[in-house]
Design a protein around this motif. Sequence first.
Motif, PDB file in Angstrom:
ATOM      1  N   GLU A   1       0.846  -1.198   0.000  1.00  0.00           N
ATOM      2  CA  GLU A   1       0.000   0.000   0.000  1.00  0.00           C
ATOM      3  C   GLU A   1       0.879   1.245   0.000  1.00  0.00           C
ATOM      4  OE1 GLU A   1      -2.283   2.304  -0.747  1.00  0.00           O
ATOM      5  OE2 GLU A   1      -3.637   0.685  -0.109  1.00  0.00           O
ATOM      6  N   ARG A   2       0.906   1.954  -1.136  1.00  0.00           N
ATOM      7  CA  ARG A   2       1.759   3.135  -1.254  1.00  0.00           C
ATOM      8  C   ARG A   2       0.964   4.417  -1.501  1.00  0.00           C
ATOM      9  NH1 ARG A   2       6.853   0.924  -4.929  1.00  0.00           N
ATOM     10  NH2 ARG A   2       7.301  -0.914  -3.648  1.00  0.00           N
ATOM     11  N   ARG A   3      -0.376   4.299  -1.489  1.00  0.00           N
ATOM     12  CA  ARG A   3      -1.199   5.477  -1.804  1.00  0.00           C
ATOM     13  C   ARG A   3      -1.861   6.098  -0.590  1.00  0.00           C
ATOM     14  NH1 ARG A   3      -4.935   2.271  -5.775  1.00  0.00           N
ATOM     15  NH2 ARG A   3      -4.632   0.873  -4.002  1.00  0.00           N
ATOM     16  N   LEU A   4      -1.790   5.407   0.549  1.00  0.00           N
ATOM     17  CA  LEU A   4      -2.435   5.904   1.768  1.00  0.00           C
ATOM     18  C   LEU A   4      -1.404   6.054   2.893  1.00  0.00           C
ATOM     19  CD1 LEU A   4      -5.648   3.677   1.839  1.00  0.00           C
ATOM     20  CD2 LEU A   4      -5.507   6.094   1.188  1.00  0.00           C
TER      21      LEU A   4
ATOM     22  N   SER B   1       5.825   6.663  10.676  1.00  0.00           N
ATOM     23  CA  SER B   1       4.704   7.231   9.932  1.00  0.00           C
ATOM     24  C   SER B   1       5.107   7.367   8.468  1.00  0.00           C
ATOM     25  CB  SER B   1       4.331   8.605  10.509  1.00  0.00           C
ATOM     26  OG  SER B   1       3.391   9.255   9.676  1.00  0.00           O
ATOM     27  N   SER B   2       4.257   6.882   7.549  1.00  0.00           N
ATOM     28  CA  SER B   2       4.528   7.039   6.114  1.00  0.00           C
ATOM     29  C   SER B   2       3.459   7.929   5.497  1.00  0.00           C
ATOM     30  CB  SER B   2       4.564   5.682   5.412  1.00  0.00           C
ATOM     31  OG  SER B   2       3.261   5.138   5.300  1.00  0.00           O
ATOM     32  N   LEU B   3       3.873   8.697   4.491  1.00  0.00           N
ATOM     33  CA  LEU B   3       2.958   9.627   3.833  1.00  0.00           C
ATOM     34  C   LEU B   3       3.296   9.666   2.339  1.00  0.00           C
ATOM     35  CD1 LEU B   3       0.766  11.913   4.348  1.00  0.00           C
ATOM     36  CD2 LEU B   3       2.693  13.504   4.318  1.00  0.00           C
ATOM     37  N   PRO B   4       2.317   9.361   1.465  1.00  0.00           N
ATOM     38  CA  PRO B   4       2.613   9.416   0.023  1.00  0.00           C
ATOM     39  C   PRO B   4       2.785  10.864  -0.446  1.00  0.00           C
ATOM     40  CG  PRO B   4       0.299   8.844   0.412  1.00  0.00           C
ATOM     41  CD  PRO B   4       0.961   8.898   1.753  1.00  0.00           C
ATOM     42  N   THR B   5       3.879  11.132  -1.181  1.00  0.00           N
ATOM     43  CA  THR B   5       4.127  12.470  -1.726  1.00  0.00           C
ATOM     44  C   THR B   5       4.365  12.359  -3.236  1.00  0.00           C
ATOM     45  OG1 THR B   5       6.539  12.432  -1.492  1.00  0.00           O
ATOM     46  CG2 THR B   5       5.279  13.093   0.444  1.00  0.00           C
ATOM     47  N   THR B   6       4.617  13.486  -3.871  1.00  0.00           N
ATOM     48  CA  THR B   6       4.792  13.527  -5.323  1.00  0.00           C
ATOM     49  C   THR B   6       5.926  12.623  -5.796  1.00  0.00           C
ATOM     50  OG1 THR B   6       4.096  15.830  -5.226  1.00  0.00           O
ATOM     51  CG2 THR B   6       5.074  15.076  -7.302  1.00  0.00           C
ATOM     52  N   TYR B   7       7.016  12.569  -5.008  1.00  0.00           N
ATOM     53  CA  TYR B   7       8.205  11.826  -5.441  1.00  0.00           C
ATOM     54  C   TYR B   7       8.361  10.488  -4.724  1.00  0.00           C
ATOM     55  CZ  TYR B   7       9.335  16.386  -7.366  1.00  0.00           C
ATOM     56  OH  TYR B   7       9.286  17.564  -8.075  1.00  0.00           O
ATOM     57  N   GLY B   8       7.308  10.004  -4.105  1.00  0.00           N
ATOM     58  CA  GLY B   8       7.374   8.726  -3.407  1.00  0.00           C
ATOM     59  C   GLY B   8       6.978   8.883  -1.949  1.00  0.00           C
ATOM     60  N   GLU B   9       7.009   7.785  -1.222  1.00  0.00           N
ATOM     61  CA  GLU B   9       6.582   7.811   0.181  1.00  0.00           C
ATOM     62  C   GLU B   9       7.635   8.480   1.065  1.00  0.00           C
ATOM     63  OE1 GLU B   9       3.960   4.296   1.644  1.00  0.00           O
ATOM     64  OE2 GLU B   9       5.449   3.466   0.282  1.00  0.00           O
ATOM     65  N   ARG B  10       7.142   9.306   1.969  1.00  0.00           N
ATOM     66  CA  ARG B  10       7.997   9.992   2.944  1.00  0.00           C
ATOM     67  C   ARG B  10       7.818   9.299   4.284  1.00  0.00           C
ATOM     68  NH1 ARG B  10       8.521  14.211   6.576  1.00  0.00           N
ATOM     69  NH2 ARG B  10       9.839  15.950   5.919  1.00  0.00           N
ATOM     70  N   ILE B  11       8.933   9.032   4.967  1.00  0.00           N
ATOM     71  CA  ILE B  11       8.896   8.312   6.249  1.00  0.00           C
ATOM     72  C   ILE B  11       9.448   9.212   7.354  1.00  0.00           C
ATOM     73  CG2 ILE B  11       9.870   6.389   7.565  1.00  0.00           C
ATOM     74  CD1 ILE B  11       8.117   5.175   5.595  1.00  0.00           C
ATOM     75  N   VAL B  12       8.768   9.228   8.491  1.00  0.00           N
ATOM     76  CA  VAL B  12       9.309   9.871   9.695  1.00  0.00           C
ATOM     77  C   VAL B  12       9.299   8.844  10.814  1.00  0.00           C
ATOM     78  CG1 VAL B  12       9.016  11.667  11.430  1.00  0.00           C
ATOM     79  CG2 VAL B  12       8.577  12.198   9.035  1.00  0.00           C
ATOM     80  N   MET B  13      10.453   8.680  11.457  1.00  0.00           N
ATOM     81  CA  MET B  13      10.578   7.747  12.588  1.00  0.00           C
ATOM     82  C   MET B  13      10.870   8.541  13.853  1.00  0.00           C
ATOM     83  SD  MET B  13      12.756   4.612  10.890  1.00  0.00           S
ATOM     84  CE  MET B  13      13.860   5.621   9.892  1.00  0.00           C
ATOM     85  N   ARG B  14       9.999   8.446  14.842  1.00  0.00           N
ATOM     86  CA  ARG B  14      10.209   9.067  16.145  1.00  0.00           C
ATOM     87  C   ARG B  14      10.933   8.066  17.039  1.00  0.00           C
ATOM     88  NH1 ARG B  14       7.728  12.871  19.479  1.00  0.00           N
ATOM     89  NH2 ARG B  14       8.002  14.186  17.652  1.00  0.00           N
ATOM     90  N   LEU B  15      12.079   8.460  17.565  1.00  0.00           N
ATOM     91  CA  LEU B  15      12.901   7.567  18.384  1.00  0.00           C
ATOM     92  C   LEU B  15      12.703   7.903  19.858  1.00  0.00           C
ATOM     93  CD1 LEU B  15      16.238   7.782  16.340  1.00  0.00           C
ATOM     94  CD2 LEU B  15      14.324   6.213  16.011  1.00  0.00           C
ATOM     95  N   LEU B  16      12.421   6.884  20.632  1.00  0.00           N
ATOM     96  CA  LEU B  16      12.209   7.074  22.066  1.00  0.00           C
ATOM     97  C   LEU B  16      13.089   6.094  22.817  1.00  0.00           C
ATOM     98  CD1 LEU B  16      10.436   8.655  24.090  1.00  0.00           C
ATOM     99  CD2 LEU B  16       8.885   6.724  24.071  1.00  0.00           C
TER     100      LEU B  16
END
Length: 571
Positions: free
Chosen positions: A248-251, A271-286
């Motif tokens: 799943e790369r569109r949601l 957290s992943s988020l589809p953008t114009t140039y592909g999926e963007r990932i943010v990882m929160r480190l705890l």
Amino acid sequence: MDRALVELLSTEGALSPEDVKDCVALAADSAQSIDRLLVGKGFLTEPQMLKIMAHYLGYAFKPDLRDAEVPRDFVDRVPVHFARSNNLVGTERVNGLTRVATCAPFDLHPMDDLASILGCEVEVVLAPKAEITSLINRAFKTKADMVDEALSGLDDDELINVDATELQEGEDILDVSNKAPLIKLVNMILFQALKMRASDVHVQPYPDRLQVRYRIDGILYDMEAPPKKYQDAIISRIKVMGKMDIAERRLPQDGRASLRIGENDVDVRISSLPTTYGERIVMRLLDKSARVYRLSEIGLDKHNEDILRKYVAYTHGVIFVTGPTGSGKTTTLYGALSELNTNDKNVLTIEDPVEYNLPGISQVQVNAKKGLTFAAGLRSFLRQDPDIMMVGEVRDGETADISIRAALTGHLVLSTLHTNDAASAMTRMLDIGVEPYLVATSVLLCVAQRLVRVICPKCKELVVPNREEVAKLASVELDVDELPEGKLSRGKGCDFCFGSGYVDRTALYELLPIDEPIRVRVMERSGASIIKREAMERGTLRTLRMDGLNKVRHGITTVDEVLRVTQRDET
């Protein structure tokens, strides 16, 4: 067991003769060394054990390694895996020998191996494991980037064959032996982030590259930029770690992973988020092993610390800590809770997520999918005979109403709110539907806070302010004569602070005790600006900007940092 050690355990360790006899018997029956047995069985804490062993063996004991400088040849010659697995780190080079900190005084073989690696004599110093781990993290952050090494092993087959094995719960990311280069690459990105004290890792796609960025002390820095052709493989690997759907790369998707770096447990929110140039990932480190700060360590000056301690000692009422996301609100609440006596009080918390484990306190994780919301948890808390409750955040009228009513029925409630200043906390309660008389009679104290970066202690210098800096000082009504010797403190930039001039963060505070004039204003539904202005006129409120300028005077932070996070005080 040696008679001298038995006497030390009795005198310095305060062990009874029966405990000493038990230790001797257990040591004889098991293969454990006496130092590990004493800590493992709970006879002594690790610092107590190390202090006694230092006395017994004639070693130095260093409870704190924050100011230690790891010798350059130690970083260059000793593999990080060896240092971490054996809990060994060099603290200084003196007269041709290297002083090495360890938390295992009877493990001699690793020390012999280290002497061979370094090609010199080593002198043992005892220090707690947490201090050694922290110093290893700091020391090896400047070593050659291991991400490049992992990248060099990637081939085009890996772009198609993404390793679909899920990350094992608590897997050590430093264990990269027999791992595919792609897994090594992702592990090393996380390892670098943790070494550099990053709170978040951003994997952001661009038309020509995949940019990795770390948020360190609240500021984003560009780091590695793997080639664009590795983008899908890297993002898929991260999604596999977080048990997310790689097809799943569109949601947008959310995931989480638990892993280890050496001895430290780290929780990763993905957290992943589809953008114009592909999926963007943010990882929160705890980092679960990070220590909980006490009230004396979080940036409160004596005046503010005395106020906060006074109200935390109350038996009932509500204390709100306010500020935007990532402003250190939870750290302040944990600092308050850690100093309460949990032996004679029943303390419950409901959080999203539970960030640190506090001994003696029952902590509950919000699970909205299963119906466990802040409001539902609070209602259950009231049937658990609590003395003190902490609510991670007041998000709605129902949670606010239950919190207020819990305070009125004899409980102390600590919580957070998203408001810009302390006075706005009172009006926010009215906005979400709580009656003015309930707010006025239950709220004890409102605390607003922001985080500012601290000037690097390694490259800190005093300079005469130039024309531009004088203008900035004038804009915040700070006279040059108020500065020590008429000079400003700043960091000129060094390897320790990555050239930024700042290391770590501290908080600016604005404390508003709810006195009778404020209660009257709340009953009248007056605005936050009126409440704030009158409190400043009475001298009961020192604003965020005032606290920031006080920290500039004392050389803790800079005017630029204060201007970045605070607004002008309107009077």
